[in-house]
Design a protein around this motif. Structure first.
Motif, mmCIF file in Angstrom:
data_model
loop_
_atom_site.group_PDB
_atom_site.id
_atom_site.type_symbol
_atom_site.label_atom_id
_atom_site.label_comp_id
_atom_site.label_asym_id
_atom_site.label_seq_id
_atom_site.Cartn_x
_atom_site.Cartn_y
_atom_site.Cartn_z
ATOM 1 N N ALA A 76 -4.826 8.051 -12.251
ATOM 2 C CA ALA A 76 -4.751 7.778 -10.807
ATOM 3 C C ALA A 76 -6.141 7.429 -10.272
ATOM 4 O O ALA A 76 -7.136 8.077 -10.624
ATOM 5 N N ARG A 77 -6.165 6.415 -9.426
ATOM 6 C CA ARG A 77 -7.405 6.035 -8.729
ATOM 7 C C ARG A 77 -7.109 6.006 -7.241
ATOM 8 O O ARG A 77 -6.051 5.523 -6.813
ATOM 9 N N VAL A 78 -8.005 6.518 -6.443
ATOM 10 C CA VAL A 78 -7.840 6.486 -4.981
ATOM 11 C C VAL A 78 -9.030 5.739 -4.394
ATOM 12 O O VAL A 78 -10.174 5.860 -4.878
ATOM 13 N N PHE A 79 -8.756 4.969 -3.328
ATOM 14 C CA PHE A 79 -9.783 4.158 -2.670
ATOM 15 C C PHE A 79 -9.732 4.406 -1.165
ATOM 16 O O PHE A 79 -8.663 4.627 -0.596
ATOM 17 N N ASP A 80 -10.888 4.335 -0.583
ATOM 18 C CA ASP A 80 -11.012 4.512 0.863
ATOM 19 C C ASP A 80 -10.477 3.264 1.561
ATOM 20 O O ASP A 80 -10.905 2.143 1.259
ATOM 21 N N ARG A 81 -9.542 3.473 2.486
ATOM 22 C CA ARG A 81 -8.983 2.315 3.188
ATOM 23 C C ARG A 81 -9.511 2.196 4.611
ATOM 24 O O ARG A 81 -9.034 1.383 5.401
ATOM 25 N N ARG A 82 -10.518 2.991 4.965
ATOM 26 C CA ARG A 82 -11.129 2.884 6.294
ATOM 27 C C ARG A 82 -12.059 1.665 6.363
ATOM 28 O O ARG A 82 -12.442 1.097 5.339
ATOM 29 N N PHE A 83 -12.430 1.317 7.577
ATOM 30 C CA PHE A 83 -13.412 0.252 7.747
ATOM 31 C C PHE A 83 -14.731 0.688 7.105
ATOM 32 O O PHE A 83 -15.181 1.828 7.277
ATOM 33 N N SER A 84 -15.329 -0.214 6.389
ATOM 34 C CA SER A 84 -16.616 0.075 5.738
ATOM 35 C C SER A 84 -17.627 -0.997 6.122
ATOM 36 O O SER A 84 -17.269 -2.157 6.393
ATOM 37 N N ILE B 174 -10.126 -2.484 2.472
ATOM 38 C CA ILE B 174 -9.301 -2.907 1.345
ATOM 39 C C ILE B 174 -7.898 -3.200 1.868
ATOM 40 O O ILE B 174 -7.204 -2.315 2.367
ATOM 41 N N ASP B 175 -7.492 -4.432 1.724
ATOM 42 C CA ASP B 175 -6.188 -4.849 2.235
ATOM 43 C C ASP B 175 -5.116 -4.811 1.137
ATOM 44 O O ASP B 175 -3.964 -4.471 1.391
ATOM 45 N N ASP B 176 -5.484 -5.167 -0.078
ATOM 46 C CA ASP B 176 -4.549 -5.173 -1.216
ATOM 47 C C ASP B 176 -5.243 -4.475 -2.377
ATOM 48 O O ASP B 176 -6.121 -5.035 -3.027
ATOM 49 N N VAL B 177 -4.822 -3.219 -2.638
ATOM 50 C CA VAL B 177 -5.513 -2.424 -3.629
ATOM 51 C C VAL B 177 -5.330 -2.985 -5.044
ATOM 52 O O VAL B 177 -6.218 -2.872 -5.894
ATOM 53 N N ARG B 178 -4.188 -3.612 -5.318
ATOM 54 C CA ARG B 178 -3.968 -4.204 -6.633
ATOM 55 C C ARG B 178 -4.956 -5.340 -6.885
ATOM 56 O O ARG B 178 -5.617 -5.390 -7.926
ATOM 57 N N SER B 179 -5.063 -6.251 -5.930
ATOM 58 C CA SER B 179 -6.000 -7.370 -6.081
ATOM 59 C C SER B 179 -7.443 -6.871 -6.127
ATOM 60 O O SER B 179 -8.277 -7.416 -6.862
ATOM 61 N N PHE B 180 -7.724 -5.858 -5.314
ATOM 62 C CA PHE B 180 -9.076 -5.304 -5.292
ATOM 63 C C PHE B 180 -9.450 -4.745 -6.667
ATOM 64 O O PHE B 180 -10.553 -4.998 -7.172
ATOM 65 N N TYR B 181 -8.540 -4.006 -7.300
ATOM 66 C CA TYR B 181 -8.840 -3.410 -8.609
ATOM 67 C C TYR B 181 -8.974 -4.488 -9.679
ATOM 68 O O TYR B 181 -9.867 -4.429 -10.522
ATOM 69 N N ARG B 182 -8.083 -5.446 -9.633
ATOM 70 C CA ARG B 182 -8.142 -6.497 -10.645
ATOM 71 C C ARG B 182 -9.406 -7.340 -10.524
ATOM 72 O O ARG B 182 -9.952 -7.811 -11.526
#
Length: 287
Positions: free
Chosen positions: A57-65, A92-100
């Motif tokens: 599992a990976r978690v990402f911050d979805r707040r404004f940065s 981060i709008d699309d976590v899948r695209s962001f990770y890839r």
């Protein structure tokens, strides 16, 4: 010492349970990898489970940065060199695209976004003069390019909501600073000349008005003085006439004394007269 089998099973189950549970906070979004491949994305807040040892599992911050970039040098429409320092605000709008695209490394996302944003800003800055860039509405510069920037950021799973121009500097190794200072000095001299000319014009107006007022005051004073002198002479003549009418002999005597006083006022006057001259009448007798 041998432990019962059930204790080993319990420990294994506990470790497996701990390895299969993960938590996503309210300000985060989760992603699950199955043997390195993306299995599930956009996992919302809460307590979640995954297969131990198989899934990660990976978690990402979805707040404004706030994404900071190094200052970039651009050329204005006048071919003048400027250094622009800016920051981007996104999430981060699309976590899948962001990770890839980035492998989940935020610094890599910033490196990938930098050329997209800098190239878009270059198109806008190149179309503006230095004055428009410095004194104009900076949000207008960003608004025109934000849509194109987001098309590029979409491939990274990011969305940029704003770009702030922190500072616009003139590089010290160019002639722009000297040109700007020369222009500022010329503008200040022009303003000073205009103010000086306006002041001189006002001074001439004040002096002319003062001269007119002086002439009017002097003329009125002279007029009043002549009128008062005339009235005084008339009153003196009236008094003389009244005195002469009251006692002609005394008046003649008084006039003769006045004539004597004026004739010998300086003490050096010499008058040569005949003995029986009327002028000497009252020197011989008061009658």
């Amino acid at each position: 010492m041998k432990y019962p089998l059930w204790i080993a099973l319990a420990v294994t189950a506990l470790l497996g349970l701990m390895g299969s549970v993960y938590v996503v906070r309210e300000d985060q979004v989760g992603l699950v990898l199955n043997l390195g491949r993306v299995a599930r994305t956009d996992i919302g807040p809460g307590l979640h489970f995954k297969w131990p040892l198989v899934e990660t599992a990976r978690v990402f911050d979805r707040r404004f940065s706030l994404i900071d970039f190094s200052p970039e040098r651009y050329l204005t429409s006048e071919r003048k060199d400027v250094a622009v320092d800016f920051v981007a605000i996104g999430y981060i709008d699309d976590v899948r695209s962001f990770y890839r695209a980035t492998g989940g490394v935020e610094s890599s996302a910033a490196d990938r976004l930098a050329p997209i944003i800098k190239d878009s800003l270059r198109n806008e800055i190149n179309a503006r003069t230095l004055t428009q860039l410095v004194s104009g509405d900076r949000s207008e510069v960003i608004a025109k390019q934000l849509e194109g920037i987001n098309r590029g950021a979409q491939t990274l799973g990011m969305r940029i909501v704003d770009i702030r121009l922190k500072q616009i500097d003139l590089p010290t190794d160019s002639d722009v600073i000297k040109q700007v200072y020369d222009r500022m000095r010329a503008e200040r001299k022009q303003v000073a000349s205009a103010l000086r000319a306006e002041g001189e014009e006002q001074a001439r107006t004040v002096r002319a008005q003062a001269d007119r007022d002086q002439a009017v005051i002097v003329a009125e004073a002279e007029r009043d003085a002549q009128r008062l002198r005339g009235e005084g002479d008339a009153e003196a003549a009236r008094l003389y006439a009244q005195g002469a009418a009251a006692d002609p002999a005394f008046y003649a005597f008084y006039r003769s004394l006045e004539a004597y006083r004026r004739s010998f006022a300086d003490g050096q006057g010499v008058v040569v007269l005949e003995r029986d001259d009327p002028f000497l009448q009252y020197l011989k007798s008061d009658r």
